[in-house]
Design a protein around this motif. Structure first.
Motif, PDB file in Angstrom:
ATOM      1  N   SER A 248     -15.636   0.587  -2.006  1.00 58.24           N
ATOM      2  CA  SER A 248     -15.399   1.956  -1.558  1.00 58.24           C
ATOM      3  C   SER A 248     -15.022   2.033  -0.079  1.00 58.24           C
ATOM      4  O   SER A 248     -15.015   3.112   0.509  1.00 58.24           O
ATOM      5  N   SER A 249     -14.685   0.891   0.514  1.00 59.43           N
ATOM      6  CA  SER A 249     -14.372   0.836   1.943  1.00 59.43           C
ATOM      7  C   SER A 249     -13.188   1.729   2.321  1.00 59.43           C
ATOM      8  O   SER A 249     -12.220   1.869   1.579  1.00 59.43           O
ATOM      9  N   ASP A 250     -13.292   2.331   3.512  1.00 62.11           N
ATOM     10  CA  ASP A 250     -12.185   3.098   4.100  1.00 62.11           C
ATOM     11  C   ASP A 250     -11.569   2.346   5.276  1.00 62.11           C
ATOM     12  O   ASP A 250     -11.005   2.950   6.195  1.00 62.11           O
TER      13      ASP A 250
ATOM     14  N   ILE B 168      -1.966  -0.793   0.255  1.00 66.50           N
ATOM     15  CA  ILE B 168      -2.297  -2.104   0.808  1.00 66.50           C
ATOM     16  C   ILE B 168      -3.607  -2.618   0.222  1.00 66.50           C
ATOM     17  O   ILE B 168      -3.734  -3.799  -0.120  1.00 66.50           O
ATOM     18  N   SER B 169      -4.585  -1.742   0.082  1.00 61.25           N
ATOM     19  CA  SER B 169      -5.876  -2.175  -0.454  1.00 61.25           C
ATOM     20  C   SER B 169      -5.745  -2.618  -1.912  1.00 61.25           C
ATOM     21  O   SER B 169      -6.405  -3.556  -2.339  1.00 61.25           O
TER      22      SER B 169
ATOM     23  N   TYR C 198     -13.280  -8.836   1.369  1.00 58.36           N
ATOM     24  CA  TYR C 198     -14.006  -7.705   1.942  1.00 58.36           C
ATOM     25  C   TYR C 198     -14.022  -6.527   0.964  1.00 58.36           C
ATOM     26  O   TYR C 198     -15.059  -5.899   0.738  1.00 58.36           O
ATOM     27  N   TYR C 199     -12.865  -6.233   0.372  1.00 59.89           N
ATOM     28  CA  TYR C 199     -12.794  -5.147  -0.600  1.00 59.89           C
ATOM     29  C   TYR C 199     -13.591  -5.465  -1.857  1.00 59.89           C
ATOM     30  O   TYR C 199     -14.129  -4.558  -2.512  1.00 59.89           O
ATOM     31  N   ARG C 200     -13.659  -6.732  -2.206  1.00 59.99           N
ATOM     32  CA  ARG C 200     -14.459  -7.114  -3.372  1.00 59.99           C
ATOM     33  C   ARG C 200     -15.943  -6.824  -3.109  1.00 59.99           C
ATOM     34  O   ARG C 200     -16.667  -6.400  -4.012  1.00 59.99           O
ATOM     35  N   ASN C 201     -16.381  -7.059  -1.886  1.00 59.36           N
ATOM     36  CA  ASN C 201     -17.775  -6.797  -1.531  1.00 59.36           C
ATOM     37  C   ASN C 201     -18.044  -5.318  -1.277  1.00 59.36           C
ATOM     38  O   ASN C 201     -19.149  -4.829  -1.525  1.00 59.36           O
ATOM     39  N   PHE C 202     -17.029  -4.604  -0.763  1.00 59.82           N
ATOM     40  CA  PHE C 202     -17.205  -3.184  -0.409  1.00 59.82           C
ATOM     41  C   PHE C 202     -16.053  -2.374  -1.013  1.00 59.82           C
ATOM     42  O   PHE C 202     -15.133  -1.954  -0.308  1.00 59.82           O
TER      43      PHE C 202
END
Length: 504
Positions: free
Chosen positions: A138-140, A8-9, A132-136
């Motif tokens: 390595s997000s989980d 999904i990410s 959000y993923y572009r900014n973070f």
């Protein structure tokens, strides 16, 4: 969950180029959106009435179609809820989002088409995830579950084909199957209608989950978090949910609540503001700590902006993105793929950036104080409350204010009812700081306060905890997206709350 999350990410990240395209070319994107909307609806009853087949320019569209408030389109909506088709939109409408104003018991029913559901609400949600993923990177975030503190999720049937509920209910009922895996609590709890019972069930059922994100109105989210701490016997939420990394908020200014959230969460977390309403998903923060939210210009909504001084005029003028100015107050007008045509939402916005276009919600058209020409809007009040709190060590849970008009013995004033989480050591100092902050933020207020000629020092009444909650309960608006009106030019709301608090 951990198997599904990376897939999904990756999909979320793939849309980044598309976001870059429409945010870099917003006026062209808006022109295409309007053309698609008019073309789609040209054979509807509304489209035939206003001769959509002859509307080829934005100017012609604005000249031909009047601005509508809810009462203007209510007859169309009632017919749609009775099963008539091709009224405001060309595809069948089987869902309506029920919403109510903060100062009225009357409900509005906003049509939700398949197009508005998927091309606006869901697509905007995906874009929020992408940014959000572009900014973070390595997000989980998707290795755990998202807890949404919505409103009354009860679904009601008009007939076998048509249903209504609040927006969160409609979105939940129509979300894809994988969305159920990423959310908590289970539907049987999320669909509960009675708010106090729901808060308890939410707390009990989610305290043991691996929650990585929260979403909801700050006041009700805090109430839930405090109950979870009681259940778990912990002092911070990070002790309960160590992987919590994101809180998504909207509906009211987060400024007065930031300190409380930092304290109760007890560890680093990202905050993200969104502008999502029954009428559409309009904007969201695309950069951490940015004061503005990126306007979604390719999501089935065409925007117009009415300078607030135009409101109430016989033929109010609106402008497009090419003519807006930073810092000016505009009433938001939308045309949507759910069948809302030049619809006055009721919110006021200000632009914080023009490249790209970013906005912040500054208040409501009917929620302000201007009894003496002071023109105090909600954004002014939120900032002043935050400044006064910081200067005096206070923490404010909620507030409302209204003018006190001239009398035989006194000039005017602003009367504030404030529910403190932590009261200031010196209430008079808080009042002075509040007054000075308003004067520094709003030159009209400063002028009216000069030598107390029009306005004297504000009157502030501290309320006992739970007063606003009791008022909302009596209005049948406890929980979810319902909020206490911040400001009003009328005194009916403040008098109702004062009667509960027994303030003369």
């Amino acid at each position: 969950m951990k198997i599904l999350s990376p897939a999904i990410s990756r999909l979320a990240r793939m849309r980044s180029w598309k976001i870059e395209n429409w945010s870099s070319n917003p006026i062209a994107a808006q022109r295409d959106v309007l053309q698609d909307l008019v073309t789609s609806a040209q054979y509807t009853e509304f489209g035939k009435k206003y001769e959509f087949s002859k509307l080829f320019t934005v100017r012609k569209f604005k000249d031909s179609v009047p601005i509508h408030e809810y009462d203007d389109i209510k007859p169309y909506i009632h017919r749609m809820m009775n099963g008539e088709e091709n009224i405001l939109w060309n595809t069948p409408i089987s869902w309506f989002a029920k919403s109510s104003g903060t100062s009225s018991d009357k409900s509005k029913f906003i049509p939700i088409s398949e197009e508005s559901l998927h091309d606006n609400h869901y697509q905007a949600s995906k874009d929020v995830l992408t940014t959000y993923y572009r900014n973070f990177p390595s997000s989980d975030l998707l290795t755990g579950k998202g807890l949404v503190i919505g409103g009354s999720h009860q679904i009601n049937k008009v007939n076998e084909e048509i249903q209504y509920g609040d927006l969160s209910a409609v979105l939940m009922q129509n979300s894809p199957f994988w969305g159920q895996w990423l959310r908590t609590p289970e539907l049987s709890v999320a669909l509960l209608d009675e708010w106090e019972n729901k808060i308890e069930k939410l707390a009990q059922s989610t305290a043991e989950e691996n929650v990585t994100s929260l979403a909801g109105v700050p006041t009700w989210t805090l109430l839930l978090l405090k109950r979870i701490l009681e259940i778990k016997g912990k002092s911070t939420i990070k002790e309960v949910w160590p992987n919590l990394e994101l809180y998504i908020h909207g509906g009211v200014s987060f400024t007065p609540y930031r300190e409380q959230f930092d304290k109760i969460i007890g560890g680093p977390i990202n905050y993200l503001e969104i502008y999502n309403a029954s009428e559409g998903f309009f904007a969201a923060q695309d950069l951490p700590d940015d004061d503005g939210m990126l306007l979604f210009t390719e999501h089935g909504i065409f925007y117009e902006f009415m300078p607030v001084e135009e409101y109430g005029k016989p033929n109010p003028q609106t402008i497009g993105l090419g003519r807006v100015e930073i810092g000016k107050n505009y009433a938001l007008i939308i045309t949507t793929n759910g069948g809302l045509w030049r619809y006055l939402v009721g919110d006021t916005v200000q632009f914080t950036s023009l490249e790209p276009y970013k906005i912040k919600v500054s208040g409501r058209l009917k929620h302000y104080m201007n009894a003496f020409g002071e023109e105090v809007i909600v954004d002014n009040a939120d900032k002043a409350i935050a400044i006064a709190s910081e200067k005096t060590g206070a923490i404010v849970n909620d507030y409302t204010a209204a003018p006190v008009y001239f009398s035989e013995h006194n000039n005017g004033a602003h009367e504030w009812l404030i529910e403190f989480e932590k009261e200031p050591n010196n209430l008079l100092q808080f009042i002075i700081e509040l007054d000075w902050a308003l004067k520094s933020i709003n030159s009209d207020y400063e002028a009216k306060r000069h030598k107390d000629i029009a306005l004297r020092l504000p009157i502030v009444h501290p309320l006992s905890k739970g007063t606003f909650k009791e008022w909302l309960r009596k209005k049948g608006k406890l929980g979810g997206q319902h909020k206490v009106p911040r400001l009003s030019n009328e005194r009916c709301i403040i008098e109702e709350i004062k009667s509960i608090a027994e303030i003369n």
